[in-house]
Structure formats: structure tokens, C-alpha cells
Design a protein around this motif. Sequence first.
Motif, PDB file in Angstrom:
ATOM      1  N   ILE A  92      -6.600  -2.383  -2.307  1.00 58.89           N
ATOM      2  CA  ILE A  92      -5.753  -2.819  -1.190  1.00 58.89           C
ATOM      3  C   ILE A  92      -6.481  -2.597   0.134  1.00 58.89           C
ATOM      4  CG2 ILE A  92      -3.624  -2.325   0.077  1.00 58.89           C
ATOM      5  CD1 ILE A  92      -2.346  -1.725  -2.723  1.00 58.89           C
ATOM      6  N   ASP A  93      -7.105  -1.434   0.295  1.00 60.85           N
ATOM      7  CA  ASP A  93      -7.836  -1.142   1.536  1.00 60.85           C
ATOM      8  C   ASP A  93      -8.981  -2.128   1.746  1.00 60.85           C
ATOM      9  OD1 ASP A  93      -6.128   0.954   2.070  1.00 60.85           O
ATOM     10  OD2 ASP A  93      -7.494   2.493   1.299  1.00 60.85           O
ATOM     11  N   ARG A 119       0.832  -1.207   0.000  1.00 67.77           N
ATOM     12  CA  ARG A 119       0.000   0.000   0.000  1.00 67.77           C
ATOM     13  C   ARG A 119       0.864   1.254   0.000  1.00 67.77           C
ATOM     14  NH1 ARG A 119      -2.606   4.098   1.793  1.00 67.77           N
ATOM     15  NH2 ARG A 119      -4.852   4.251   1.635  1.00 67.77           N
ATOM     16  N   TYR A 139       0.940   4.201  -2.713  1.00 68.89           N
ATOM     17  CA  TYR A 139       0.678   5.571  -2.260  1.00 68.89           C
ATOM     18  C   TYR A 139       1.805   6.517  -2.700  1.00 68.89           C
ATOM     19  CZ  TYR A 139      -0.329   9.497   0.801  1.00 68.89           C
ATOM     20  OH  TYR A 139      -0.608  10.745   1.277  1.00 68.89           O
ATOM     21  N   LEU A 186      -5.323   1.697  -4.557  1.00 67.85           N
ATOM     22  CA  LEU A 186      -5.387   1.938  -3.117  1.00 67.85           C
ATOM     23  C   LEU A 186      -6.701   1.428  -2.527  1.00 67.85           C
ATOM     24  CD1 LEU A 186      -3.811   5.505  -2.894  1.00 67.85           C
ATOM     25  CD2 LEU A 186      -2.830   3.380  -2.007  1.00 67.85           C
TER      26      LEU A 186
END
Length: 97
Positions: free
Chosen positions: A26-27, A2, A6, A23
Motif C-alpha cells: 500500500i505504501d 491502509r 494497520y 502495508l
Amino acid sequence: MRQKVYEWNPPTPEHYGLRDFMLSQIDDSIKHDCDLSYYKGKLEILKTETVEEYKEKTIADCERSIEYFKKEIRENNKRNKNRVEWVQQLLDSLKKD
């Protein structure tokens, strides 16, 4: 991973959407894959069941699955038969000319 996503600097403004999408994926994965509450709940239930209860429940689940998939196979066979018939009718109609 992540952090790497980012910190990635997209080459164009059009690529920022890709970074945001990565992102969010992944979250979501972290939120769903790292939540052990479902498994902890299942473990608590299993602790209260006897081997015989577990066996009976598992056999019943398998029997339901067998019936479900038998029905699905019948429906798929019927759909496939109808599709073959449709194609055959199309081919027959083209041969008439």
C-alpha cells in the motif's frame, strides 16, 4: 484501506509478515501512483511542442516500435521452430525402440 490493514490483528505470529507485506505494498502504491511529477513534466514538454513536432515524434516512436516487434516476432518464430524440431527429434527417438 491502509488504516484497516494497520488495525488488523493477525491471528498468529506467522500472519504478521502478511500484514507487513500488505502495508508495504500500500505504501509503495501511494508513493508511486500519487506522484504526479512525471505527468507534470510531460505536460510542460507538450506545452512547448508544436503539433507538427508532436506528430513527427509520435510517428518516429511508432516506427521504432514496429521495427522492434518485427524483430521480436522473427526471434520468437525461430525459437518456436527450434522447439518444435527438438520435440520432433525426441518423438522420433522414442519410436525407434
